[in-house]
Design a protein around this motif. Structure first.
Motif, PDB file in Angstrom:
ATOM      1  N   GLN A   9      99.987 -23.976  -5.918  1.00  0.00           N
ATOM      2  CA  GLN A   9     100.605 -24.254  -7.210  1.00  0.00           C
ATOM      3  C   GLN A   9     100.724 -22.953  -8.002  1.00  0.00           C
ATOM      4  O   GLN A   9      99.925 -22.021  -7.820  1.00  0.00           O
ATOM      5  N   PRO A  10     101.715 -22.836  -8.878  1.00  0.00           N
ATOM      6  CA  PRO A  10     101.826 -21.620  -9.706  1.00  0.00           C
ATOM      7  C   PRO A  10     100.546 -21.353 -10.477  1.00  0.00           C
ATOM      8  O   PRO A  10      99.860 -22.290 -10.926  1.00  0.00           O
ATOM      9  N   LEU A  11     100.218 -20.094 -10.649  1.00  0.00           N
ATOM     10  CA  LEU A  11      99.022 -19.726 -11.393  1.00  0.00           C
ATOM     11  C   LEU A  11      99.168 -20.130 -12.862  1.00  0.00           C
ATOM     12  O   LEU A  11     100.260 -20.060 -13.422  1.00  0.00           O
ATOM     13  N   PRO A  12      98.089 -20.566 -13.484  1.00  0.00           N
ATOM     14  CA  PRO A  12      98.172 -20.900 -14.919  1.00  0.00           C
ATOM     15  C   PRO A  12      98.462 -19.649 -15.736  1.00  0.00           C
ATOM     16  O   PRO A  12      98.013 -18.544 -15.388  1.00  0.00           O
ATOM     17  N   LEU A  13      99.229 -19.818 -16.795  1.00  0.00           N
ATOM     18  CA  LEU A  13      99.561 -18.671 -17.635  1.00  0.00           C
ATOM     19  C   LEU A  13      98.339 -18.259 -18.443  1.00  0.00           C
ATOM     20  O   LEU A  13      97.511 -19.094 -18.837  1.00  0.00           O
ATOM     21  N   ALA A  14      98.234 -16.966 -18.679  1.00  0.00           N
ATOM     22  CA  ALA A  14      97.128 -16.475 -19.490  1.00  0.00           C
ATOM     23  C   ALA A  14      97.250 -17.041 -20.900  1.00  0.00           C
ATOM     24  O   ALA A  14      98.334 -17.030 -21.483  1.00  0.00           O
ATOM     25  N   PRO A  15      96.164 -17.562 -21.457  1.00  0.00           N
ATOM     26  CA  PRO A  15      96.247 -18.165 -22.803  1.00  0.00           C
ATOM     27  C   PRO A  15      96.550 -17.104 -23.852  1.00  0.00           C
ATOM     28  O   PRO A  15      96.027 -15.984 -23.786  1.00  0.00           O
ATOM     29  N   PRO A  16      97.407 -17.434 -24.830  1.00  0.00           N
ATOM     30  CA  PRO A  16      97.706 -16.463 -25.890  1.00  0.00           C
ATOM     31  C   PRO A  16      96.521 -16.326 -26.831  1.00  0.00           C
ATOM     32  O   PRO A  16      95.659 -17.209 -26.901  1.00  0.00           O
ATOM     33  N   PRO A  17      96.473 -15.227 -27.591  1.00  0.00           N
ATOM     34  CA  PRO A  17      95.395 -15.088 -28.574  1.00  0.00           C
ATOM     35  C   PRO A  17      95.531 -16.146 -29.662  1.00  0.00           C
ATOM     36  O   PRO A  17      96.636 -16.568 -30.008  1.00  0.00           O
ATOM     37  N   SER A  18      94.402 -16.583 -30.186  1.00  0.00           N
ATOM     38  CA  SER A  18      94.401 -17.573 -31.264  1.00  0.00           C
ATOM     39  C   SER A  18      93.856 -16.931 -32.535  1.00  0.00           C
ATOM     40  O   SER A  18      92.828 -16.234 -32.496  1.00  0.00           O
ATOM     41  N   PRO A  19      94.515 -17.161 -33.657  1.00  0.00           N
ATOM     42  CA  PRO A  19      94.021 -16.582 -34.909  1.00  0.00           C
ATOM     43  C   PRO A  19      92.746 -17.253 -35.362  1.00  0.00           C
ATOM     44  O   PRO A  19      92.495 -18.428 -35.049  1.00  0.00           O
ATOM     45  N   SER A  20      91.943 -16.532 -36.098  1.00  0.00           N
ATOM     46  CA  SER A  20      90.703 -17.098 -36.623  1.00  0.00           C
ATOM     47  C   SER A  20      91.021 -18.076 -37.747  1.00  0.00           C
ATOM     48  O   SER A  20      92.074 -17.996 -38.388  1.00  0.00           O
ATOM     49  N   GLU A  21      90.103 -18.980 -38.000  1.00  0.00           N
ATOM     50  CA  GLU A  21      90.275 -19.931 -39.094  1.00  0.00           C
ATOM     51  C   GLU A  21      90.363 -19.199 -40.436  1.00  0.00           C
ATOM     52  O   GLU A  21      91.125 -19.593 -41.331  1.00  0.00           O
ATOM     53  N   GLU A  22      89.574 -18.135 -40.564  1.00  0.00           N
ATOM     54  CA  GLU A  22      89.605 -17.342 -41.801  1.00  0.00           C
ATOM     55  C   GLU A  22      90.992 -16.740 -42.039  1.00  0.00           C
ATOM     56  O   GLU A  22      91.511 -16.760 -43.162  1.00  0.00           O
ATOM     57  N   CYS A  23      91.580 -16.226 -40.978  1.00  0.00           N
ATOM     58  CA  CYS A  23      92.910 -15.623 -41.079  1.00  0.00           C
ATOM     59  C   CYS A  23      93.951 -16.675 -41.470  1.00  0.00           C
ATOM     60  O   CYS A  23      94.825 -16.430 -42.310  1.00  0.00           O
TER      61      CYS A  23
END
Length: 554
Positions: free
Chosen positions: A176-190
């Protein structure tokens, strides 16, 4: 099962749900093309007239679908002919996998016939590239290439494969295709800081970039604009992210943006940029851009923060995720006075154009827009016609507009249109071109004719290199050095020689009846529109000037 390297390539393409590839055969890819013959019932190969056309076609396929475009070329000049197309995709963050052949492993580095260090050449214009010297690495390398091309901020990946590797045999197992690298997530504070800035603003300006389309966040961006009660502008790459028919839409911002957008920028109290890298064509003079208000930038690529301009708050993350998070935090805002003022500017500063002779580009494109109900897929070359298209065609949806924004590649549009038409057989695809750009890629008319791809080549023919000439007129005392295209090319006869039907428009009265005929054709067609060479792209911000003060006349 035991397969050749070339067969493993085919199987890996099928793993990634690739159904179409673009390319041109040659000695170093003979094994690959022999496998393509075997797999022709599952993978459609479109042979372009030139390898650069194959790269642009893969790009157009990707931009119009959101899927990875694939192109193939042989070693040496075949590989180097892909480079401009690869660089075009890199600058505009387009997912592409370019597969090149090379000489046998034991001939690498010996200046062998048609050998070139294509991984070295393309290192600055790819997200990553690979040289596969061992067949046991081939399948995993291809899988990784597709993963990299699509993860985070998309882009092109090149896989260079020596000929003997494609001929060797190795055990293949489907994956199966490799899973895509997860994008960065902003902090709750930001996110909370961003929500506070948005809630406090009385005159917000929402600016959308191509990242909104790439992330699939167009619907969220439209909801966000309504929730924030803000006017909206777009970059060239974001055309269609926001419905141009919506009264909130002010047009582009930047060197050839609208006066309404310039006035809104000058008067806003918060500039919200989503999925844009703040290119020099948007900022114009970076030192004069939005000095009076805070800037909130949302982008998936941290390298874009403060690269071209300092911003007040950086929110790193995928546009789709960030907008959804902010929508959950932001109450419905009401800015009636601000929106009324924007509406006044829209009426006060409409986009206008006059032409002393021939057909007016504005009328040509607006008629095309009306006849296609603003729903055609439009590609362009680069120049005046590119800006007129962004100004006068009212794009409704993402992935409708295909154009080289970052690299500014003349010759891009026709190849991109072919790729888009192959990917979208039921859609009307139109390439809007200048005569300079068509001179660069006219050989791809043969590709359109051979495969009967019903692309409309709409030629804005003013017999000059219009955008360069416009600058010569404005800043070089009308010394028109090498911008007069006095080649006497009869483009209708040229098209017919390739097997493409052709029409000509001489004046405004002919625009609608001829375009109706062209759009009704079942095969490829060229429409040669004769245009006054002195029609300029306006508004325009001269070099070094503030984007807030565009010229409205020349």
């Amino acid at each position: 099962m035991l397969l050749t390297g070339a067969q493993i390539i085919m199987e890996c393409l099928l793993e990634q749900n690739v159904d179409t590839v673009f390319g041109y055969p040659g000695g170093a890819v003979l094994n690959i093309y022999d496998a393509l013959y075997e797999y022709q019932d599952r993978i459609w190969h479109i042979r372009t007239a030139h390898e650069q056309g194959a790269a642009h076609a893969a790009d157009g396929y990707a931009r119009s679908t959101g899927r990875v475009g694939v192109c193939i070329a042989t070693s040496g000049p075949g590989a180097t002919n892909l480079v401009t197309g690869i660089a075009t995709a890199y600058m505009d963050s387009v997912p592409m996998v370019a597969i090149t052949g090379n000489v046998n492993v034991d001939l690498l580095g010996l200046d062998s016939f048609q050998e070139v260090d294509i991984t070295g050449i393309t290192m600055p214009v790819t997200k990553h590239n690979f040289l596969v010297k061992h067949i046991e690495d081939l399948a995993d390398t291809l899988r990784q290439a597709f993963q990299i091309a699509q993860s985070g901020r998309p882009g092109p990946v090149l896989v260079d494969i020596p000929k003997d590797v494609t001929g060797q045999k190795y055990e293949y197992q489907k994956q199966q295709p490799l899973p895509l690298a997860p994008p960065p997530s902003p902090s709750e504070e930001c996110l909370q800081q961003a929500a506070q800035m948005l809630d406090k603003s009385k005159r917000p300006f929402l600016y959308l970039g191509g990242g909104v389309i790439t992330s699939g966040a167009a619907e969220e961006a439209r909801t966000f604009a309504k929730r924030l009660d803000a006017p909206v502008s777009e970059s060239l790459m974001a055309q269609g992210a926001f419905d141009a028919h919506d009264p909130r839409y002010m047009g582009m911002l930047g060197m050839h943006g609208t006066k309404t957008s310039a006035e809104a920028l000058h008067n806003c109290d918060l500039f919200v940029a989503v999925g844009t890298r703040f290119s020099d064509r948007v900022l114009c003079n970076a030192g004069l851009f939005a000095r009076h208000c805070p800037i909130l930038q949302i982008d998936i690529d941290a390298a874009e923060f403060s690269k071209n301009i300092e911003v007040d708050l950086r929110v790193e993350g995928d546009a789709l995720e960030v907008l959804r998070s902010l929508l959950a935090l932001l109450p419905q805002k009401e800015h009636p006075e601000w929106m009324q003022q924007v509406a006044v500017w829209q009426k006060q500063y409409p986009l206008t154009q006059t032409a002393a002779s021939g057909a007016a580009p504005k009328d040509i494109i607006e008629t095309l827009d009306r006849l296609t109900d603003s729903n055609a897929i439009i590609s362009t070359e680069v120049g005046q016609h590119q800006m007129w298209t962004a100004q006068f065609y009212k794009f409704r949806q993402p992935r409708q507009f295909l154009s080289s924004g970052g690299l500014g590649t003349m010759g891009y549009g026709l190849g991109a249109a072919l790729g888009a038409q192959a990917a979208n057989p039921d859609r009307k695809v139109v390439n809007i071109a200048g005569d300079g750009g068509l001179h660069m890629n006219c050989v791809e008319l043969a590709t359109a004719a051979h495969y009967q791809l019903p692309v409309v080549e709409l030629l804005i023919n003013n017999s000059v290199l219009g955008m360069v000439r416009q600058w010569q007129k404005l800043f070089y005392g009308s010394r028109f050095s090498q911008t007069m295209l006095d080649t006497n090319t009869d483009f209708c006869k040229l098209a017919e020689a390739f097997g493409v039907k052709a029409y000509r428009i001489h004046n405004n009265e002919e625009i609608e009846p001829v375009l109706k005929q062209a759009l009704a054709e079942k095969g490829p067609v060229l429409v040669d529109c004769w245009v006054d060479r002195d029609v300029n792209v306006l508004p325009m911000v001269p070099a070094g000037a503030s984007v807030e003060n565009p010229m409205l006349e020349m």
